[in-house]
Design a protein around this motif. Structure first.
Motif, short mmCIF file in Angstrom:
data_model
loop_
_atom_site.label_atom_id
_atom_site.label_comp_id
_atom_site.label_asym_id
_atom_site.label_seq_id
_atom_site.Cartn_x
_atom_site.Cartn_y
_atom_site.Cartn_z
N CYS A 145 0.82 -1.22 0.00
CA CYS A 145 0.00 0.00 0.00
C CYS A 145 0.85 1.26 0.00
CB CYS A 145 -0.93 -0.01 1.21
SG CYS A 145 -0.06 -0.08 2.80
N ILE A 146 2.17 1.11 0.20
CA ILE A 146 3.09 2.26 0.17
C ILE A 146 3.64 2.40 -1.24
CG2 ILE A 146 5.17 3.27 1.15
CD1 ILE A 146 4.75 1.65 3.62
N PRO A 147 3.48 3.54 -1.89
CA PRO A 147 4.02 3.71 -3.25
C PRO A 147 5.54 3.55 -3.26
CG PRO A 147 2.47 5.46 -2.70
CD PRO A 147 2.73 4.71 -1.44
N PRO A 148 6.09 3.07 -4.38
CA PRO A 148 7.56 2.91 -4.45
C PRO A 148 8.32 4.21 -4.19
CG PRO A 148 6.47 1.79 -6.27
CD PRO A 148 5.42 2.60 -5.59
N GLU A 149 7.78 5.34 -4.66
CA GLU A 149 8.47 6.60 -4.45
C GLU A 149 8.55 6.93 -2.96
OE1 GLU A 149 5.88 6.14 -6.33
OE2 GLU A 149 6.61 6.33 -8.41
N ALA A 150 7.45 6.70 -2.24
CA ALA A 150 7.46 6.97 -0.80
C ALA A 150 8.37 6.00 -0.07
CB ALA A 150 6.03 6.88 -0.25
N ARG A 151 8.40 4.74 -0.50
CA ARG A 151 9.27 3.76 0.14
C ARG A 151 10.74 4.13 -0.05
NH1 ARG A 151 7.93 -1.16 1.80
NH2 ARG A 151 5.96 -1.03 0.65
N ALA A 152 11.08 4.62 -1.26
CA ALA A 152 12.47 5.04 -1.51
C ALA A 152 12.83 6.26 -0.68
CB ALA A 152 12.67 5.31 -3.00
N ALA A 153 11.87 7.17 -0.51
CA ALA A 153 12.16 8.37 0.29
C ALA A 153 12.32 8.04 1.77
CB ALA A 153 11.03 9.39 0.11
N LEU A 154 11.66 6.98 2.25
CA LEU A 154 11.76 6.60 3.65
C LEU A 154 12.95 5.70 3.94
CD1 LEU A 154 8.00 5.79 4.41
CD2 LEU A 154 9.30 7.76 5.23
N ALA A 155 13.59 5.18 2.90
CA ALA A 155 14.68 4.22 3.11
C ALA A 155 15.81 4.78 3.97
CB ALA A 155 15.21 3.75 1.76
N PRO A 156 16.27 6.05 3.79
CA PRO A 156 17.35 6.54 4.65
C PRO A 156 16.98 6.59 6.13
CG PRO A 156 17.12 7.92 2.69
CD PRO A 156 15.94 7.03 2.72
N TYR A 157 15.70 6.71 6.41
CA TYR A 157 15.27 6.80 7.81
C TYR A 157 14.93 5.43 8.39
CZ TYR A 157 14.71 11.57 6.15
OH TYR A 157 14.93 12.81 5.60
N ARG A 158 14.89 4.40 7.56
CA ARG A 158 14.60 3.04 8.02
C ARG A 158 15.63 2.08 7.40
NH1 ARG A 158 8.52 1.69 6.64
NH2 ARG A 158 9.40 1.85 4.54
N PRO A 159 16.88 2.21 7.76
CA PRO A 159 17.90 1.40 7.08
C PRO A 159 17.71 -0.10 7.28
CG PRO A 159 18.81 2.49 9.02
CD PRO A 159 17.45 3.07 8.80
N THR A 160 17.30 -0.50 8.47
CA THR A 160 17.11 -1.93 8.72
C THR A 160 16.01 -2.49 7.85
OG1 THR A 160 17.89 -1.63 11.00
CG2 THR A 160 16.67 -3.65 10.50
#
Length: 233
Positions: A145-160
């Protein structure tokens, strides 16, 4: 109530309790003026459950004391309070940038509910119904349900989590799907840095961005075992 409705209510009460009847014309006029002054903002009846005659009847039925205007006003205040407690303000239909019109529509809706002219507006509830099969297929196609663009933007804040999702996307075993034998991290939890001092006690327990190597080995072994089971079957 206007004066005619107040007079009709007093006549109805007089039939049920003759103690309230005033035979002197002056006393009857003063009684009507008093009741109208105190109950002028109380309607005689509304389309949604309020009737001053019912309130008077209930008081006369259960109380040995003569009825007073307060015995009509108290139930009316309780009626308004109950309706407003059950009311949820619907979104006004006017332009939200027009603050005056927005507030006026909200206030008008509340007054209509409190006065018994309109029904309280309730939140729409989730009903127990079957899930649309097309929705399931759409979710399988999208994958999340999370768009790929949003998932990529959140990646630096959720490294694990980002590393875990990347490993699963590449077909590698998910290290967090097993328990870590080194730091005792449970399934789904990140590994911890366990620094030991010279006395043998742990000094730190900070989460690691990457799991311990032994946890990767356990996950790979479990992944290989699960892959072998369908072939054996």
């Amino acid at each position: 109530m206007d004066r005619r409705e107040t007079a009709a209510l007093l006549a109805y009460i007089g039939r049920l309790d003759p103690r309230t009847i005033r035979t002197d014309q002056g006393e009857a006029r003063d009684q009507l003026a008093q009741w109208h002054e105190l109950l002028g903002d109380v309607p005689l009846a509304t389309p949604h459950g309020w009737d001053a005659r019912v309130a008077a009847q209930q008081h006369i039925r259960v109380s040995p004391y003569p009825i007073l205007p307060a015995d009509i006003g108290r139930p009316w205040e309780s009626y308004k309070r109950d309706r407003l407690n059950r009311h949820t303000d619907p979104t006004p239909s006017v332009d939200p940038d027009d603050q005056a019109a927005w507030t006026a529509e909200l206030v008008g809706a509340r007054r209509a509910v409190a006065s018994g002219v309109a029904r309280p507006a309730h939140h729409r509830q989730i009903t127990s119904r079957r899930i649309d099969p097309g929705l399931k297929a759409r979710l399988r196609e999208v994958g999340s349900c999370i768009p790929p663009e949003a998932r990529a933007a959140l990646a630096p804040y959720r490294p694990t989590r980002a590393a875990r999702e990347a490993a699963v996307a590449q077909g590698q075993p998910d290290a967090l799907s097993v328990r870590c034998e080194w730091c005792q991290a449970q399934v789904g939890e990140p590994c911890r840095r366990r620094r030991i001092d010279r006395d043998g006690y742990a000094r730190g327990n900070a989460p690691r961005a990457t799991p311990h190597p032994g946890r990767f080995d356990l996950a790979a072994a479990q992944h290989h075992q699960q892959a072998q089971q369908p072939a054996m079957a």
